[in-house]
Design a protein around this motif. Structure first.
Motif, PDB file in Angstrom:
ATOM      1  N   TRP A 171       8.754  -5.251   4.111  1.00  0.00           N
ATOM      2  CA  TRP A 171       9.840  -4.606   3.388  1.00  0.00           C
ATOM      3  C   TRP A 171       9.393  -3.295   2.750  1.00  0.00           C
ATOM      4  O   TRP A 171       8.260  -2.861   2.935  1.00  0.00           O
ATOM      5  CB  TRP A 171      10.420  -5.572   2.368  1.00  0.00           C
ATOM      6  N   ILE A 172      10.294  -2.715   1.962  1.00  0.00           N
ATOM      7  CA  ILE A 172      10.076  -1.351   1.467  1.00  0.00           C
ATOM      8  C   ILE A 172      10.356  -1.256  -0.033  1.00  0.00           C
ATOM      9  O   ILE A 172      11.391  -1.715  -0.501  1.00  0.00           O
ATOM     10  CB  ILE A 172      11.023  -0.351   2.185  1.00  0.00           C
ATOM     11  N   ALA A 173       9.419  -0.658  -0.772  1.00  0.00           N
ATOM     12  CA  ALA A 173       9.691  -0.239  -2.152  1.00  0.00           C
ATOM     13  C   ALA A 173       9.956   1.269  -2.081  1.00  0.00           C
ATOM     14  O   ALA A 173       9.025   2.063  -1.895  1.00  0.00           O
ATOM     15  CB  ALA A 173       8.509  -0.551  -3.066  1.00  0.00           C
ATOM     16  N   GLN A 174      11.222   1.630  -2.178  1.00  0.00           N
ATOM     17  CA  GLN A 174      11.647   3.019  -1.938  1.00  0.00           C
ATOM     18  C   GLN A 174      11.936   3.730  -3.261  1.00  0.00           C
ATOM     19  O   GLN A 174      12.330   3.080  -4.239  1.00  0.00           O
ATOM     20  CB  GLN A 174      12.908   2.990  -1.054  1.00  0.00           C
TER      21      GLN A 174
ATOM     22  N   TRP B 219       5.391  -8.601   2.052  1.00  0.00           N
ATOM     23  CA  TRP B 219       4.598  -7.377   1.998  1.00  0.00           C
ATOM     24  C   TRP B 219       5.541  -6.191   2.115  1.00  0.00           C
ATOM     25  O   TRP B 219       6.620  -6.294   2.695  1.00  0.00           O
ATOM     26  CB  TRP B 219       3.588  -7.342   3.159  1.00  0.00           C
ATOM     27  N   PHE B 220       5.102  -5.076   1.573  1.00  0.00           N
ATOM     28  CA  PHE B 220       5.983  -3.917   1.600  1.00  0.00           C
ATOM     29  C   PHE B 220       5.171  -2.624   1.680  1.00  0.00           C
ATOM     30  O   PHE B 220       3.973  -2.621   1.417  1.00  0.00           O
ATOM     31  CB  PHE B 220       6.897  -3.902   0.368  1.00  0.00           C
ATOM     32  N   THR B 221       5.859  -1.585   2.093  1.00  0.00           N
ATOM     33  CA  THR B 221       5.275  -0.252   1.977  1.00  0.00           C
ATOM     34  C   THR B 221       5.689   0.265   0.611  1.00  0.00           C
ATOM     35  O   THR B 221       6.850   0.186   0.231  1.00  0.00           O
ATOM     36  CB  THR B 221       5.789   0.729   3.043  1.00  0.00           C
ATOM     37  N   ASP B 222       4.710   0.727  -0.107  1.00  0.00           N
ATOM     38  CA  ASP B 222       4.939   1.299  -1.414  1.00  0.00           C
ATOM     39  C   ASP B 222       5.193   2.783  -1.130  1.00  0.00           C
ATOM     40  O   ASP B 222       4.269   3.528  -0.856  1.00  0.00           O
ATOM     41  CB  ASP B 222       3.657   1.029  -2.205  1.00  0.00           C
ATOM     42  N   HIS B 223       6.464   3.200  -1.104  1.00  0.00           N
ATOM     43  CA  HIS B 223       7.017   4.482  -0.627  1.00  0.00           C
ATOM     44  C   HIS B 223       7.428   4.332   0.854  1.00  0.00           C
ATOM     45  O   HIS B 223       6.944   3.440   1.553  1.00  0.00           O
ATOM     46  CB  HIS B 223       6.045   5.674  -0.725  1.00  0.00           C
TER      47      HIS B 223
ATOM     48  N   LEU C 104       0.821  -1.212   0.000  1.00  0.00           N
ATOM     49  CA  LEU C 104       0.000   0.000   0.000  1.00  0.00           C
ATOM     50  C   LEU C 104       0.856   1.264   0.000  1.00  0.00           C
ATOM     51  O   LEU C 104       1.956   1.290   0.558  1.00  0.00           O
ATOM     52  CB  LEU C 104      -0.927  -0.002   1.215  1.00  0.00           C
ATOM     53  N   HIS C 105       0.304   2.292  -0.605  1.00  0.00           N
ATOM     54  CA  HIS C 105       0.983   3.585  -0.693  1.00  0.00           C
ATOM     55  C   HIS C 105       0.944   4.300   0.665  1.00  0.00           C
ATOM     56  O   HIS C 105      -0.134   4.613   1.155  1.00  0.00           O
ATOM     57  CB  HIS C 105       0.276   4.428  -1.772  1.00  0.00           C
ATOM     58  N   CYS C 106       2.093   4.523   1.250  1.00  0.00           N
ATOM     59  CA  CYS C 106       2.163   5.350   2.463  1.00  0.00           C
ATOM     60  C   CYS C 106       3.429   6.181   2.406  1.00  0.00           C
ATOM     61  O   CYS C 106       4.523   5.671   2.230  1.00  0.00           O
ATOM     62  CB  CYS C 106       2.083   4.514   3.738  1.00  0.00           C
ATOM     63  N   ILE C 107       3.266   7.490   2.519  1.00  0.00           N
ATOM     64  CA  ILE C 107       4.360   8.453   2.334  1.00  0.00           C
ATOM     65  C   ILE C 107       4.768   9.079   3.672  1.00  0.00           C
ATOM     66  O   ILE C 107       5.941   9.100   4.038  1.00  0.00           O
ATOM     67  CB  ILE C 107       3.913   9.567   1.351  1.00  0.00           C
ATOM     68  N   GLY C 108       3.786   9.628   4.389  1.00  0.00           N
ATOM     69  CA  GLY C 108       4.081  10.289   5.661  1.00  0.00           C
ATOM     70  C   GLY C 108       4.287   9.270   6.777  1.00  0.00           C
ATOM     71  O   GLY C 108       3.828   8.127   6.688  1.00  0.00           O
ATOM     72  N   ASP C 109       4.974   9.698   7.863  1.00  0.00           N
ATOM     73  CA  ASP C 109       5.245   8.753   8.954  1.00  0.00           C
ATOM     74  C   ASP C 109       3.961   8.269   9.624  1.00  0.00           C
ATOM     75  O   ASP C 109       3.859   7.108  10.031  1.00  0.00           O
ATOM     76  CB  ASP C 109       6.248   9.322   9.972  1.00  0.00           C
ATOM     77  N   ALA C 110       2.935   9.135   9.711  1.00  0.00           N
ATOM     78  CA  ALA C 110       1.676   8.694  10.326  1.00  0.00           C
ATOM     79  C   ALA C 110       1.020   7.606   9.479  1.00  0.00           C
ATOM     80  O   ALA C 110       0.487   6.619  10.009  1.00  0.00           O
ATOM     81  CB  ALA C 110       0.723   9.882  10.491  1.00  0.00           C
ATOM     82  N   ALA C 111       1.076   7.771   8.177  1.00  0.00           N
ATOM     83  CA  ALA C 111       0.494   6.764   7.278  1.00  0.00           C
ATOM     84  C   ALA C 111       1.289   5.463   7.331  1.00  0.00           C
ATOM     85  O   ALA C 111       0.711   4.374   7.279  1.00  0.00           O
ATOM     86  CB  ALA C 111       0.462   7.301   5.848  1.00  0.00           C
ATOM     87  N   ILE C 112       2.604   5.576   7.460  1.00  0.00           N
ATOM     88  CA  ILE C 112       3.432   4.367   7.537  1.00  0.00           C
ATOM     89  C   ILE C 112       3.125   3.605   8.827  1.00  0.00           C
ATOM     90  O   ILE C 112       2.958   2.386   8.821  1.00  0.00           O
ATOM     91  CB  ILE C 112       4.932   4.731   7.433  1.00  0.00           C
ATOM     92  N   VAL C 113       2.994   4.352   9.938  1.00  0.00           N
ATOM     93  CA  VAL C 113       2.675   3.701  11.217  1.00  0.00           C
ATOM     94  C   VAL C 113       1.326   2.980  11.117  1.00  0.00           C
ATOM     95  O   VAL C 113       1.189   1.815  11.509  1.00  0.00           O
ATOM     96  CB  VAL C 113       2.648   4.737  12.367  1.00  0.00           C
ATOM     97  N   GLN C 114       0.334   3.657  10.534  1.00  0.00           N
ATOM     98  CA  GLN C 114      -0.991   3.033  10.424  1.00  0.00           C
ATOM     99  C   GLN C 114      -0.933   1.774   9.541  1.00  0.00           C
ATOM    100  O   GLN C 114      -1.521   0.738   9.875  1.00  0.00           O
ATOM    101  CB  GLN C 114      -2.003   4.035   9.845  1.00  0.00           C
ATOM    102  N   THR C 115      -0.211   1.875   8.451  1.00  0.00           N
ATOM    103  CA  THR C 115      -0.101   0.731   7.529  1.00  0.00           C
ATOM    104  C   THR C 115       0.615  -0.445   8.193  1.00  0.00           C
ATOM    105  O   THR C 115       0.156  -1.591   8.112  1.00  0.00           O
ATOM    106  CB  THR C 115       0.658   1.157   6.252  1.00  0.00           C
ATOM    107  N   ILE C 116       1.737  -0.158   8.858  1.00  0.00           N
ATOM    108  CA  ILE C 116       2.503  -1.245   9.485  1.00  0.00           C
ATOM    109  C   ILE C 116       1.690  -1.905  10.593  1.00  0.00           C
ATOM    110  O   ILE C 116       1.708  -3.133  10.756  1.00  0.00           O
ATOM    111  CB  ILE C 116       3.865  -0.721  10.016  1.00  0.00           C
ATOM    112  N   ASN C 117       0.941  -1.099  11.338  1.00  0.00           N
ATOM    113  CA  ASN C 117       0.094  -1.694  12.385  1.00  0.00           C
ATOM    114  C   ASN C 117      -0.925  -2.653  11.786  1.00  0.00           C
ATOM    115  O   ASN C 117      -1.153  -3.743  12.308  1.00  0.00           O
ATOM    116  CB  ASN C 117      -0.621  -0.597  13.189  1.00  0.00           C
TER     117      ASN C 117
END
Ligand SMILES: [Zn+2]
Length: 608
Positions: A464-467, A441-445, A402-415
């Motif tokens: 993991w991370i797609a950076q 699974w990865f964070t897209d950004h 999933l697309h997550c850019i900001g740290d708040a979005a990354i925290v929500q996604t990882i949770n």
């Protein structure tokens, strides 16, 4: 015949003998004499001793990107795959229909861009991506209006204020001046905002009183009128544009995909993928009547399969992210991640937006934006909505990205990821105890580095991370304007997540721009156009950066046994660079190019 490539078929007998003997450490003089002396009887034996292959590349610096990052000088290829890597002795072991002397140039695995949107230039499109000023964009729009006639939509993608001489956003007034009688909508690079002209806003019913759409923002001018820029939700205008058909867009799409080859991209992950183009039961999930096609020019999964069946050998390989279509429709689709072949395959449920981006800005931060007290952006999903999407996809065997850019979005996604990974067994390995397994699974950004605890969870659950390291370069102005010192220094981090937390990371571009060389430059220098180094601890070594743009992309799509390195048995997806990426001055990455691109051992692009 292309420079540096010569067919062996026409080589003289003397050449063959000479090549056969050269590894026996004889001097050139000896060889010349002996070649003349040798009788014809010696030839069949020498030729028979060599195994036939299709292609040999030699006399180069071959970066294999294998586990030890070892270097060779030659590669032999047969039937689309690498047969052997080694030294000049490969010329003695193998006989090839085509031999390419690299003349010292670098041969390395083709780039795998793990996040790109193939954006074709269609019949109603102008191309503001290449414009250097607003005046130039106006000129394009004016010409297109004359070509299409009044009333017809004019569209386009890729303007960005930093590249424009006026150094400001494109406005409604700019577009009105160029095409008052055509509705116009031009999407900014990154696709997180767009500018509409007055006629387009009128058609969409956007007035000074229109409230911001959910997750988006309508910018206003000093008089309170819509200024033209709509952030994140340009769909409120775009949905009035009659979609082009696939028949209209297929040829432009092929041009776009071939353009990736010129950048050295031999595989990409298509972040615009969809599956809703065929009815349920017929391989798709469209709720429409049987036989009905989705009314758009998008390259959906079924269209990509058909296109690649026709001419896939001339195109970069593609793994398609699939936009989450809702629980019921996803359930009706008979396949999941990994379905397909080595040309076209299904990737993650990906790019669904947990937050926005910095071009808006609409990224969702844990702290206020710099100089904007109280403004942190916002998320698109409630925790429950996000969990529901993740769990549904997980149960059906899909990878998540999933697309997550900001740290708040990354925290929500990882949770949400962690909860799902820790409670729902891997459908691919149902016998396993609940746990993260190897679902990749990865964070897209991963633009704003989240708190340490979040990265520790990622390590524990193998997330993991797609950076996109090029963001640091091309969005430098935005980050400088919007981020406090710590977040600026750690924007799009690589060093800390990889070195400190052991997180796996693959690189991509997200079209800002598509070229991998810019991303490599930013990853090793942490520099933007200003030349200022942002957070040197977030840099990685050249071998690490190269691996992230090649082998690691293959791992993300579970194809590490098939591609991503130059090793025997793998697909011969390779590129030739005219410089040494391990030692050249960093600026070379910005100014240089790719000389040749091979997909499956076929030369699909040559710079000459
Ligand atoms: Zn994205």
């Amino acid at each position: 015949m292309r420079k540096g490539i010569k067919g062996q078929a026409g080589a003289t007998r003397q050449h063959l003998i000479t090549r056969h003997l050269i590894t026996r450490h004889l001097t050139r003089q000896h060889l010349a004499t002996m070649a003349l002396l040798l009788g014809t009887a010696a030839l069949p034996a020498a030729a028979a001793a060599r195994e036939a292959v299709d292609l040999i590349l030699h006399d180069g610096q071959v970066l294999t990107v294998d586990a030890a990052f070892s270097t060779r000088s030659a590669v032999a290829v047969r039937a689309g795959r690498i047969v052997a890597t080694g030294g000049e002795d490969l010329l003695e072991k193998y006989s090839a229909a085509q031999v390419i002397d690299l003349k010292g140039r670098t041969l390395m695995p083709g780039f795998i861009d793990t996040h790109v949107h193939p954006i074709p230039i269609g019949p109603s499109d102008v191309n503001p991506l290449v414009a250097h000023s607003i005046v130039e964009i106006q000129d394009m729009v004016r010409k297109k209006a004359a070509e299409l006639g009044p009333g017809k939509w004019i569209t386009g993608y890729g303007w960005q204020e930093a590249a424009l001489a006026e150094k400001r956003n494109l406005t409604r007034a700019d577009l009105d001046a160029a095409a008052p009688d055509n509705p116009v909508l031009l999407v900014r690079a990154g696709a997180h905002s767009a500018t509409a002209n007055s006629l387009a806003l009128k058609i969409a019913g956007v007035t000074r009183d229109t409230p911001d759409p959910k997750g988006g923002l309508i910018e206003h001018d000093a008089m309170g009128e819509p200024g033209g820029v709509i952030r994140e939700r340009q769909d409120i205008v775009a949905r009035f544009i009659p979609p082009p058909t696939w028949a209209e867009m297929k040829a432009p799409m092929i041009r776009t995909l071939k353009g990736f080859l010129a950048l050295g991209i031999t595989s990409f992950h298509d972040a615009s993928g969809r599956i809703d183009d065929e009815p349920a039961g017929a391989g798709g999930i469209a709720p429409a009547t049987p036989g009905a096609e989705v009314a758009s020019g998008d390259m959906t999964f079924a269209r990509a399969r058909a296109l690649y069946a026709e001419m896939g050998a001339d195109l970069p390989r593609v793994t398609m992210y699939i936009s989450y279509p809702g629980a019921e429709r996803l359930k009706a689709f008979p396949h999941h991640t990994g379905y397909g072949d080595d040309r076209v395959r299904l990737g993650a449920i990906g790019e669904n937006l947990v937050d926005g981006g910095f071009t808006g800005p609409t990224a969702w931060l844990l702290v206020d934006y710099k100089g904007q007290p109280g403004f942190r952006g916002k998320g698109r999903y409630t925790d429950a909505e996000l969990q529901d999407m993740v769990d549904n996809a997980n149960r059906l065997g899909w990878q998540l990205g999933l697309h997550c850019i900001g740290d708040a979005a990354i925290v929500q996604t990882i949770n949400a990821y962690a909860r799902s990974l820790e409670t729902i067994p891997d459908p691919a390995h149902p016998g396993d105890a609940n746990g993260p397994g190897d679902r990749r699974w990865f964070t897209d950004h991963f633009t704003i580095m989240p708190p340490d605890a979040t990265m520790a969870t990622m390590a524990k659950d193998h997330i993991w991370i797609a950076q996109q390291p090029n963001f640091l370069y091309n969005l430098e102005n935005r980050y400088v304007a919007l981020l406090d010192d710590w977040r600026l220094a750690h924007n799009n981090p690589v060093g800390t997540p990889v070195h400190k937390f052991g997180l796996f990371m693959a690189f991509g571009s997200d079209n800002l721009p598509v070229g991998p060389l810019v991303g490599l430059y930013a990853a090793i220098t942490r520099k933007g156009p200003s030349g200022i180094v942002h957070g040197p601890e977030e840099a990685v070594t050249r071998p690490e950066a190269i691996r992230a743009y090649t082998a690691n992309g293959a791992f993300l799509s579970r194809e590490e046994h098939d591609k991503g390195t130059i090793e025997a048995g793998k697909l011969a997806d390779m590129i030739v660079l005219p410089f040494d990426p391990l030692t050249a001055a960093p600026e070379t990455f910005l100014n240089s190019h790719v000389d040749m691109t091979f997909v499956g051992g076929r030369l699909v692009y040559s710079n000459s």
